[in-house]
Design a protein around this motif. Structure first.
Motif, short mmCIF file in Angstrom:
data_model
loop_
_atom_site.label_atom_id
_atom_site.label_comp_id
_atom_site.label_asym_id
_atom_site.label_seq_id
_atom_site.Cartn_x
_atom_site.Cartn_y
_atom_site.Cartn_z
N VAL A 51 -18.63 -76.50 -50.54
CA VAL A 51 -17.68 -77.56 -50.92
C VAL A 51 -17.88 -78.85 -50.14
CG1 VAL A 51 -15.73 -76.42 -52.00
CG2 VAL A 51 -15.86 -76.48 -49.52
N ILE A 52 -18.19 -78.75 -48.87
CA ILE A 52 -18.33 -79.97 -48.07
C ILE A 52 -19.59 -80.74 -48.49
CG2 ILE A 52 -18.75 -80.82 -45.72
CD1 ILE A 52 -16.80 -78.61 -44.75
N GLY B 279 -12.88 -79.75 -61.94
CA GLY B 279 -12.45 -80.45 -60.73
C GLY B 279 -13.45 -81.52 -60.33
N GLU C 197 -13.08 -85.68 -60.39
CA GLU C 197 -13.28 -86.55 -59.23
C GLU C 197 -14.27 -87.66 -59.51
OE1 GLU C 197 -14.03 -84.72 -55.44
OE2 GLU C 197 -11.90 -84.26 -55.28
N PRO D 43 -8.22 -73.03 -61.03
CA PRO D 43 -7.22 -73.02 -59.95
C PRO D 43 -7.09 -74.39 -59.29
CG PRO D 43 -9.27 -72.01 -59.21
CD PRO D 43 -9.46 -72.34 -60.66
N ILE E 236 -6.01 -75.94 -55.71
CA ILE E 236 -5.74 -75.52 -54.33
C ILE E 236 -4.40 -76.04 -53.82
CG2 ILE E 236 -6.96 -77.44 -53.19
CD1 ILE E 236 -7.99 -74.93 -51.33
N HIS F 170 -16.67 -68.51 -51.20
CA HIS F 170 -16.77 -69.83 -50.59
C HIS F 170 -15.76 -70.75 -51.29
CE1 HIS F 170 -19.38 -70.13 -54.09
NE2 HIS F 170 -18.94 -71.35 -54.14
N LEU G 287 -12.18 -71.70 -51.85
CA LEU G 287 -10.83 -71.50 -51.32
C LEU G 287 -9.74 -71.60 -52.38
CD1 LEU G 287 -10.96 -73.36 -47.91
CD2 LEU G 287 -10.42 -70.97 -48.31
N SER G 288 -10.07 -72.19 -53.54
CA SER G 288 -9.00 -72.37 -54.52
C SER G 288 -8.63 -71.05 -55.20
CB SER G 288 -9.36 -73.45 -55.54
OG SER G 288 -10.55 -73.11 -56.19
N ILE G 289 -9.47 -69.99 -55.07
CA ILE G 289 -9.10 -68.74 -55.74
C ILE G 289 -8.50 -67.71 -54.79
CG2 ILE G 289 -10.73 -68.97 -57.65
CD1 ILE G 289 -12.58 -67.03 -56.20
N ALA H 42 -5.82 -67.53 -53.07
CA ALA H 42 -4.39 -67.25 -53.15
C ALA H 42 -4.07 -66.22 -54.23
CB ALA H 42 -3.62 -68.54 -53.41
N SER H 43 -4.91 -66.14 -55.29
CA SER H 43 -4.58 -65.24 -56.37
C SER H 43 -4.93 -63.78 -56.08
CB SER H 43 -5.22 -65.70 -57.69
OG SER H 43 -6.60 -65.80 -57.55
N LEU I 174 -3.54 -71.80 -46.15
CA LEU I 174 -3.85 -72.83 -47.15
C LEU I 174 -2.90 -74.02 -47.05
CD1 LEU I 174 -4.61 -70.81 -50.41
CD2 LEU I 174 -6.24 -71.93 -48.88
N LEU J 178 -12.43 -77.89 -45.01
CA LEU J 178 -12.79 -77.08 -46.17
C LEU J 178 -11.80 -77.27 -47.31
CD1 LEU J 178 -13.81 -73.47 -45.06
CD2 LEU J 178 -15.26 -75.25 -46.03
N ILE J 179 -10.52 -77.31 -46.95
CA ILE J 179 -9.50 -77.46 -47.98
C ILE J 179 -9.55 -78.85 -48.59
CG2 ILE J 179 -6.99 -77.51 -48.36
CD1 ILE J 179 -6.80 -75.20 -46.31
N VAL K 48 -12.20 -79.41 -51.38
CA VAL K 48 -12.12 -78.73 -52.68
C VAL K 48 -11.70 -79.75 -53.75
CG1 VAL K 48 -10.88 -76.98 -54.01
CG2 VAL K 48 -11.52 -76.51 -51.65
N PRO K 49 -12.48 -79.87 -54.83
CA PRO K 49 -12.10 -80.83 -55.87
C PRO K 49 -10.79 -80.42 -56.53
CG PRO K 49 -14.31 -79.97 -56.26
CD PRO K 49 -13.70 -79.14 -55.17
N VAL K 50 -9.97 -81.41 -56.78
CA VAL K 50 -8.67 -81.17 -57.41
C VAL K 50 -8.79 -81.56 -58.88
CG1 VAL K 50 -6.34 -82.08 -57.49
CG2 VAL K 50 -7.36 -81.47 -55.30
#
Ligand SMILES: Nc1ncnc2c1ncn2[C@@H]1O[C@H](COP(=O)(O)OP(=O)(O)OP(=O)(O)O)[C@@H](O)[C@H]1O
Ligand SMILES: Nc1ncnc2c1ncn2[C@@H]1O[C@H](COP(=O)(O)OP(=O)(O)OP(=O)(O)O)[C@@H](O)[C@H]1O
Ligand code: SF4
Ligand SMILES: [Mg+2]
Ligand SMILES: [Mg+2]
Lengths: 333, 322
Positions: free
Chosen positions: A181-182, A210, A214, A253, A255, B211, B213-215, B217-218, B241, B252-253, B256-258
Motif C-alpha cells: 500500500v505504501i 479505491g 484517488e 471495503p 477502511i 497486506h 488492512l481494509s479487510i 475488520a471483517s 484500526l 499503513l492505514i 489505503v485508498p479510500v
C-alpha cells in the motif's frame, strides 16, 4: 485526444471466437484521466491494447474505430504506429515490474529503447537521468539491474522509461497491483503529479475502485466486455446508477468504516465464447426482470456527463436505496 | 495455558547463500514474536512485503523449523520437529486457489487426501467427511462437487475447495496466507464471511495474513502489525484500526485508498519512502519514521501495553496517541 468509437474486439481461439469487447465508446481529452474498472476478464487489458493498436495476432478489431487526435489508428502503417507508440503514447503493461530485461542494467534498457527510435545514447542518458529524478529515483540506479531494485522502484523505472520520448498519453494497466500500500501510494502520487504538472493524459486500468477514486477524474465500469456505466468518478461512485456498480461499491471495503459489512455478488461473469442474450449482468443482478433477459439495454446518456446501460436507470435512486441492504446481495447467492 | 495457539519468542533466521545478496548476511525474517490465540478467535497479521508474515505462517504449520523460541498448538509443543499429531492440528490455506490444488485431481480426491495421508477412516468414512467439509465450505450439495475438476470451478469455488481440504481434519489452527488477494472483489466477501463463520462457530483458531488492512475488520478479532520480523503493534482489531498508536501502523492505514473521490488522500511522511537501513540497537522503524527523535536511534523499543490488550513497540506511543 483518445477516442474509442463503438469498438468490438474478437479473439480467435481453438474453441471458437471470444467476444472480449462489444461496442465500447470512450473518450479521453488531453490531460484527462480515465479509469477502467471491472473484474477479471471483463476486457480491460484488451481495450488498453486496442488503444495502442497493439492487439495480438489472434485478436481482431471486429467493429468501430480507435482514434488518436482524430486519426484512425487502423488506417496507419505499422512503421507509423511504432513511432506514435513511443512519441505520442506510452504504455506500462500489466505486471510491468517484470517487463524489464533482467540481465541488462537500466542504462542499457533506456539506451536500447532510445536507439530503436533513433535517439542517441548520450541524449538517452541525459533524458533517463532527468526522468528518473522525475519519478523520485536517484540517477545512480541507471547502473543497477532490475533485481537490485524493489518492486516500487522497478515500477517507477518502467514509468520513466515509458516517458522517454515525451508522450502526451500514458496507458497504464494495473500499475499498482501487487505493490504494498505504501509503495502503491507513491506510484499513485507520481501519476497524479505527471497528470497535473506535465499535462499527461492517463488511461488507467485497475480492478481496485479505491485506486481509481484517488487518481482518475472519470471512470468507465466494464462488465463482460461492455460499458455498464461511465461518468465523473465523483458522481459514479457516490451515486451509482447501474446495479453492477452498486454491487462493486458495496463489495469494496472502506477502511474508515470497519463496522460496515461488505457483500459479494453471487455468480460469475458470463463466458464470452457464448455471450448471453439480454443484459450481461442479468444472471447476477438482484433487480433482474424478465425484460433484462430478453433485451440488451443500450448505453444511454442520463446527463451530459454520465451514461448507463440498464433498463431501470429511471429507477436508479430507488434501486440504490435497496442496494444498501446486504441481505439483498446475499439472497442472490 | 489452554489457548489453541501459544507462540513464545519465535525466531527464524535465513542465511542468504546467493552471492548476489552479499552471501552470509543473515536475514532475521521472524525476530522474536510472541502471542497466543484462544479457540474460536482470529488473529490478523498485516505488514509490508518482506516483513516476515509468510515465514511466521510457515513456522506455525511446521513447514519451516524455528531458529529459536517455542510454538505449541492445543497444548502440544512443536519440539524439534513436527510429528504427525502436530501436523494434523494445523492446516493452511494459500493465496493462489489455482496453484494450491492439483488440477488433475477431482475435488473429492483433493479434499479426502489429508485423511488418507493421516490414515483416517474407512473409504466410506473419508467420502462422507469430504462431503461434509465441502458443505461446510458452502459448496452445496457437497456430493455434486466430488467428481468435478478444478477447471470447472470459479476462483471463489476453488478457494472454497482449498478451505474444505484444510478443515477436513478438524485442525485446532487454520493459517490463511492472503486467502483472498487473488480473488475478484465481487467474491471476496463470501470467502471472508465463510472463514469468519467457520472459526467463530467452532473451537478452531485462525491466523489470517494479509497486506490489505481494509479487510481485516471483517474477519479478525485481533490485529498484529509486523515490521522487519517483529510485531510493532498488536491489539483488538477495531482499536488498532481506529486508534493506531505505532507510526508504522498509522502510515499503513493512511496509505489505503479510500473508495470515495471526494476525500483527499492523507499525506504520508516523506521519510517513509526514502529511509535507509535501521541503526543497530535503535528502533527498526526509525529511519522511515516521521515521529522519530534522537532517542529512537539508541533504544530498541519492546511491546508494552498502551491499553489493556493493546501493545505497541514505540517509545513515543503516548505522545502520538494524543
Ligand atoms: N490472447 C487471448 N486469446 C484468447 N482470449 C483472450 C486472450 N486474451 C484475453 N482473452 C479473453 O478476453 C477476455 C478479456 O480479457 P482481458 O485480458 O482483456 O481482461 P482483463 O479485464 O484485463 O482481466 P484481468 O483483470 O484478469 O487482467 C477474457 O475473457 C479473456 O479470457
Ligand atoms: N527461504 C528463504 N531463504 C532466505 N531468505 C528468505 C527465505 N524466505 C524468506 N526469506 C526472507 O525473509 C524475509 C521475510 O519474508 P516473508 O516471505 O516471510 O515476507 P512476507 O511478509 O510474507 O512478504 P510478502 O507480503 O511479500 O508475502 C524477506 O526478507 C525474505 O527475503
Ligand atoms: S438491466 Fe436489469 S439485469 Fe441489467 S443491471 Fe439493470 S436491472 Fe440488472
Ligand atoms: Mg488485464
Ligand atoms: Mg508472504
Amino acid at each position: 485526444m483518445l477516442a474509442l468509437d463503438d469498438v468490438s474486439i474478437v479473439y480467435t481461439t481453438r474453441s471458437g471466437p471470444v467476444q472480449a469487447v462489444s461496442g465500447v465508446t470512450l473518450s479521453l481529452p488531453p490531460g484527462g484521466s480515465l479509469g477502467l474498472v471491472g473484474e477479471s476478464g471483463c476486457g480491460k487489458s484488451t481495450l488498453a491494447l486496442a488503444a495502442l493498436a497493439l492487439l495480438p495476432a489472434e485478436a481482431r478489431l471486429a467493429g468501430g474505430a480507435v482514434r488518436l487526435d482524430g486519426q484512425d489508428l487502423a488506417a496507419l502503417p505499422e512503421a507509423e504506429l511504432r513511432k506514435l507508440r513511443w512519441t505520442r503514447m506510452a504504455y506500462v503493461p500489466q505486471s510491468a515490474q517484470n517487463a524489464l530485461v533482467p540481465v541488462h542494467s537500466l542504462r542499457r534498457q533506456f539506451r536500447d529503447t532510445a536507439a530503436a527510435h533513433g535517439m542517441r545514447s548520450a541524449e538517452a542518458d541525459e533524458r533517463a537521468a532527468a526522468l528518473l529524478r522525475r519519478v523520485e529515483l536517484d540517477a545512480a540506479v541507471l547502473d543497477r539491474f532490475p533485481h537490485e531494485l524493489s518492486g516500487g522502484m522497478r515500477q517507477r523505472a518502467m514509468i520513466a522509461l515509458a516517458l522517454l520520448f515525451g508522450p502526451s498519453l500514458l496507458v497504464a494497466d494495473e500499475p499498482t497491483t501487487g505493490l504494498d500500500v505504501i509503495v502503491q501510494r507513491q506510484v499513485i502520487d507520481l501519476l497524479r503529479d505527471l497528470r497535473g504538472e506535465d499535462g499527461l493524459a492517463l488511461l488507467f486500468i485497475s480492478h481496485d475502485i479505491g485506486v481509481v477514486a484517488e487518481l482518475c477524474s472519470h471512470v468507465a465500469v466494464l462488465y463482460a466486455g461492455k460499458v455498464m456505466e461511465s461518468g465523473p468518478t465523483a458522481t459514479v461512485f457516490s451515486e451509482p446508477d447501474h446495479p453492477y456498480t452498486m454491487g462493486l461499491q458495496r463489495a469494496f471495503p472502506d477502511i474508515r468504516h470497519p463496522e460496515r459489512s461488505i457483500v459479494s455478488i453471487a455468480g460469475h461473469p458470463p463466458r464470452l465464447s457464448s455471450p448471453p442474450k439480454g443484459c450481461p449482468f442479468a444472471p447476477r443482478c438482484p433487480f433482474v426482470q424478465p425484460v433484462c433477459r430478453d433485451t440488451t439495454p443500450p448505453l444511454v446518456a442520463v446527463s451530459d456527463a454520465r451514461a448507463v446501460a440498464c433498463h431501470f436507470v429511471d429507477e436508479a435512486a430507488a434501486l440504490r436505496e435497496r442496494a444498501r441492504d446486504p441481505a439483498l446481495w446475499d439472497e442472490a447467492a | 495455558m489452554s489457548g489453541a495457539v501459544l507462540v513464545t519468542d519465535a525466531r527464524k533466521t535465513f542465511v542468504a547463500s546467493r552471492r548476489l545478496f552479499g552471501g552470509g548476511t543473515p536475514v532475521h525474517a521472524v525476530d522474536g514474536v510472541s502471542f497466543s490465540i484462544a479457540p474460536g478467535r482470529v488473529l490478523g497479521i498485516a505488514g509490508e512485503s518482506g516483513s516476515g508474515k509468510s515465514t511466521l505462517a510457515n513456522l506455525l504449520v511446521g513447514l519451516e523449523l524455528p531458529s529459536g523460541g517455542e510454538i505449541a498448538i492445543g497444548g502440544r509443543p512443536l519440539g524439534r520437529k513436527p510429528n504427525a499429531d502436530f501436523r494434523r492440528s494445523v492446516q493452511m490455506v494459500f493465496q493462489d486457489p489455482f496453484g494450491s490444488i492439483n488440477p488433475r485431481f477431482t475435488v473429492g480426491r483433493t479434499v479426502e487426501e489429508p485423511l488418507l495421508i493421516h490414515g483416517l477412516g474407512s473409504e466410506a468414512e473419508r467420502h462422507a467427511r469430504a462431503i461434509a467439509a465441502l458443505e461446510e465450505a458452502e459448496l452445496r450439495p457437497g456430493a455434486a462437487f466430488m467428481e468435478r475438476f478444478p477447471h470447472e470451478l470459479s476462483g471463489g469455488q476453488r478457494q472454497r475447495v482449498a478451505i474444505a481440504r484444510a478443515i477436513v481434519l478438524r485442525p485446532r489452527l487454520l493459517v490463511a496466507d492472503e486467502p483472498v488477494s487473488m480473488l475478484d472483489v465481487s467474491v471476496r466477501a463470501g470467502i471472508l464471511r465463510l472463514l469468519n463463520r467457520l472459526v467463530h462457530e467452532s473451537e478452531m483458531a485462525m491466523v489470517f495474513i494479509t497486506h490489505d488492512l481494509s479487510i481485516v475488520a471483517s474477519v479478525c478479532d485481533e490485529l498484529a502489525v509486523m515490521y522487519r520480523g517483529r510485531f510493532v503493534e498488536h491489539g483488538p482489531v477495531r482499536a488498532v484500526l481506529q486508534k493506531p498508536r505505532h507510526p508504522y501502523t498509522r502510515a499503513l492505514i493512511a496509505a489505503v485508498p479510500v473508495p470515495d473521490p471526494t476525500v483527499p488522500p492523507t499525506p504520508l511522511p516523506a521519510k517513509l519512502m526514502s529511509g535507509g537501513a535501521p541503526v543497530a540497537g535503535g528502533c527498526r522503524f526509525a529511519p522511515r519514521c516521521g515521529s522519530a527523535i534522537a532517542a529512537c536511534e539508541t533504544v530498541d523499543p519492546v511491546l508494552e501495553e498502551a491499553q489493556p490488550g493493546h501493545r505497541v513497540a514505540c517509545i513515543r506511543h503516548r505522545e502520538i496517541a494524543q
